[in-house]
Design an enzyme around this catalytic site. Structure first.
Site, PDB file in Angstrom:
ATOM      1  N   SER A 134     -54.028  45.590 -97.238  1.00 46.55           N
ATOM      2  CA  SER A 134     -54.151  46.887 -96.577  1.00 46.55           C
ATOM      3  C   SER A 134     -55.080  46.785 -95.369  1.00 46.55           C
ATOM      4  O   SER A 134     -56.200  46.274 -95.474  1.00 46.55           O
ATOM      5  CB  SER A 134     -54.710  47.883 -97.613  1.00 46.55           C
ATOM      6  N   SER A 186     -54.475  56.718 -85.353  1.00 42.87           N
ATOM      7  CA  SER A 186     -54.589  58.015 -84.687  1.00 42.87           C
ATOM      8  C   SER A 186     -55.970  58.316 -84.119  1.00 42.87           C
ATOM      9  O   SER A 186     -56.116  59.249 -83.352  1.00 42.87           O
ATOM     10  CB  SER A 186     -54.203  59.121 -85.649  1.00 42.87           C
ATOM     11  N   HIS A 214     -47.812  58.737 -86.542  1.00 43.55           N
ATOM     12  CA  HIS A 214     -48.169  59.173 -85.186  1.00 43.55           C
ATOM     13  C   HIS A 214     -47.206  58.629 -84.129  1.00 43.55           C
ATOM     14  O   HIS A 214     -47.468  58.749 -82.938  1.00 43.55           O
ATOM     15  CB  HIS A 214     -49.612  58.779 -84.866  1.00 43.55           C
ATOM     16  N   THR A 242     -43.901  61.282 -90.883  1.00 40.94           N
ATOM     17  CA  THR A 242     -44.144  62.686 -91.213  1.00 40.94           C
ATOM     18  C   THR A 242     -43.148  63.552 -90.452  1.00 40.94           C
ATOM     19  O   THR A 242     -42.649  63.161 -89.397  1.00 40.94           O
ATOM     20  CB  THR A 242     -45.579  63.120 -90.847  1.00 40.94           C
ATOM     21  N   LYS A 245     -45.797  66.387 -87.661  1.00 45.32           N
ATOM     22  CA  LYS A 245     -46.517  66.144 -86.410  1.00 45.32           C
ATOM     23  C   LYS A 245     -45.523  66.266 -85.244  1.00 45.32           C
ATOM     24  O   LYS A 245     -45.139  67.374 -84.911  1.00 45.32           O
ATOM     25  CB  LYS A 245     -47.305  64.846 -86.496  1.00 45.32           C
ATOM     26  N   THR A 360     -64.092  60.637 -91.077  1.00 47.56           N
ATOM     27  CA  THR A 360     -62.813  60.346 -90.410  1.00 47.56           C
ATOM     28  C   THR A 360     -62.968  59.146 -89.478  1.00 47.56           C
ATOM     29  O   THR A 360     -62.061  58.320 -89.361  1.00 47.56           O
ATOM     30  CB  THR A 360     -62.331  61.592 -89.631  1.00 47.56           C
TER      31      THR A 360
HETATM   32  C1  LIG Z   1     -51.386  62.912 -91.017  1.00 47.39           C
HETATM   33  C2  LIG Z   1     -51.188  61.515 -91.556  1.00 47.39           C
HETATM   34  C3  LIG Z   1     -50.499  61.288 -92.741  1.00 47.39           C
HETATM   35  C4  LIG Z   1     -50.083  62.414 -93.635  1.00 47.39           C
HETATM   36  O1  LIG Z   1     -48.982  63.098 -93.133  1.00 47.39           O
HETATM   37  P1  LIG Z   1     -48.830  64.645 -93.477  1.00 47.39           P
HETATM   38  O2  LIG Z   1     -47.405  64.926 -93.235  1.00 47.39           O
HETATM   39  O3  LIG Z   1     -49.768  65.388 -92.564  1.00 47.39           O
HETATM   40  O4  LIG Z   1     -49.222  64.828 -94.903  1.00 47.39           O
HETATM   41  C5  LIG Z   1     -50.206  59.986 -93.114  1.00 47.39           C
HETATM   42  N1  LIG Z   1     -50.615  58.928 -92.366  1.00 47.39           N
HETATM   43  C6  LIG Z   1     -51.319  59.114 -91.239  1.00 47.39           C
HETATM   44  C7  LIG Z   1     -51.727  57.928 -90.449  1.00 47.39           C
HETATM   45  C8  LIG Z   1     -51.642  60.401 -90.794  1.00 47.39           C
HETATM   46  O5  LIG Z   1     -52.369  60.566 -89.701  1.00 47.39           O
END
Ligand SMILES: *Cc1c(COP(=O)(O)O)cnc(C)c1O
Length: 401
Positions: A134, A186, A214, A242, A245, A360
């Site tokens: 990882s 991100s 992203h 996702t 986003k 974060t």
């Molecule tokens: C936001 C995010 C997620 C989670 O996705 P969601 O649809 O918001 O739950 C997974 N991996 C990364 C890198 C993210 O930034």
């Protein structure tokens, strides 16, 4: 026992180091994004930190598809996928997502977080002796999924091929392995060496799991992500994305081989035992994915806005991290200062940029993370750089060299 005192004590710790999270109560106005009404300060603001990167959350085709599906199918799905919760729209969306990534199959989840958590958790737990490699900067959802699997985990230094190979060499060739990483990270906006990681995976017999959260919608000729942009989709075992986003709605998914998706569908508790997304959500996402497959207008507009913002920040000598993606991190380096700048930007200038603090990002790298989109005008960009310049002067902050 005063349980609330225990909770409060932990919260006091967050206040003390400036990492307590304050939510901005926004009212997004469809058709006016990036403008929104901020209830906390009672005025309209410009949003600079949305992950609705391409403003698909207000795109007319998406809204129309959602209205239509809502009226035709009702509000909710009515069950888990297994018990009456599989709607035609879910199936159509999975087919579309598989095709977007050139994979046999795709599987929908209620969020991107769940798709990572369930997929990594299920594969790593159920494939005997599986080892997970990882990346050190992986998202919390991958980390938690891996932790939940109780599989052996090895963390390699961020984007470091030598360190990854060192770990791979230590694991016998016949032991199953997954390399889990992201394409666009991100917070710094840097991009993984995807091809070289795939080469190592081939050499050492590992699966590859790529979080393209992203990047989906954003990169590649059809919005299939960084792997599509680089022509590498066929080399990845799993592509995860996702729908919340750049696609502007909500949900998550994986795209992979038919047996892998069927395996997660059949053994993934967090997939099986949760009510599926409302059909109108699947319908809206389907419209969004289809739109971004054909249209590059949003991606082009977004790239232009990013380039202009960087140019103006450069002229004003506001320090930001340069990277190959769409994310513009303006570096502050102190949690309380970061919070103060964000408050001032909001209250004095009407720009909403959430401070990004520990955990974060590492302490000392606190920042304002800007993600301009196709609907931020040149005047908007000029205004936010002006506001930052004023604050840089007022707070006597360091300028970029
Ligand atoms: C936001 C995010 C997620 C989670 O996705 P969601 O649809 O918001 O739950 C997974 N991996 C990364 C890198 C993210 O930034």
């Amino acid at each position: 026992m005063d349980y609330d005192a225990l909770f409060q004590k932990a919260l006091d710790g967050l206040h003390a180091d400036g990492s307590y999270r304050y939510f901005a109560e926004l009212e997004r106005k469809a058709g006016q994004f990036p403008r929104a009404f901020h209830h906390g300060i009672g005025r309209e603001v410009t949003i600079w930190c949305s992950n609705d990167y391409l403003a698909m959350g207000q795109q007319p085709d998406v809204l129309a598809a959602m209205h239509k599906a809502l009226d035709e199918t009702g509000a909710g799905a009515g069950g888990t996928r297994n018990i009456s919760g599989t709607n035609h729209y879910h199936v159509a969306l999975e087919t579309e997502l598989a095709s977007l990534h050139g994979k046999e199959s795709a599987l929908l989840f209620n969020s991107g977080y769940l798709s990572n958590w369930v997929t990594l958790g299920t594969i790593a737990a159920r494939i005997k002796d599986c080892v997970v490699l990882s990346d050190a900067l992986n998202h919390a959802s991958m980390i938690e999924g891996i932790r939940h699997s109780r599989a052996e985990k090895r963390i390699f230094r961020h984007n470091d091929l030598e360190d990854l190979e060192r770990h791979l060499k230590e694991i016998p060739l016949d032991v199953p392995k997954i390399i889990a990483f992201e394409s666009v990270y991100s917070m710094d906006g840097d991009v993984a060496p995807i091809e070289a990681i795939c080469d190592l995976a081939d050499q050492y017999g590992a699966m590859t799991y790529l979080d393209e959260v992203h990047a989906v919608g954003m990169y590649g000729s059809q919005g299939g992500g960084m792997a599509q942009e680089l022509g590498l989709e066929h080399r990845l075992t799993v592509i995860e994305g996702t729908l919340g986003k750049a696609f502007g709605v909500v949900g998550g998914y994986i795209a992979a081989s038919a047996p892998l998706c069927d395996f997660v569908r059949s053994f993934g508790s967090g997939f099986i035992f949760s009510t599926s997304l409302p059909p109108m959500i699947a319908a809206g996402v389907l419209a969004s994915v289809k739109h971004l497959k054909k249209s590059s207008t949003e991606r082009d507009g977004q790239k232009k806005a990013v380039a202009l913002l960087r140019q103006k920040l450069g002229q004003a000598r506001i320090p930001y991290i340069m990277n190959p993606s769409h994310i513009v991190p303006v570096m502050v380096g102190d949690a309380k200062l970061c919070r103060a700048l964000s408050d001032d930007l909001l209250k004095r200038f009407g720009h909403y940029i959430q401070p990004i603090n520990y955990p974060t990002v590492p302490r000392g790298t606190e920042r304002l993370r800007l993600t301009p989109g196709p609907l931020h005008s040149e005047a908007d960009i000029e205004a936010v750089v002006q506001a930052l310049s004023t604050l840089w002067k007022d707070y006597k902050l360091e300028y970029a060299a």
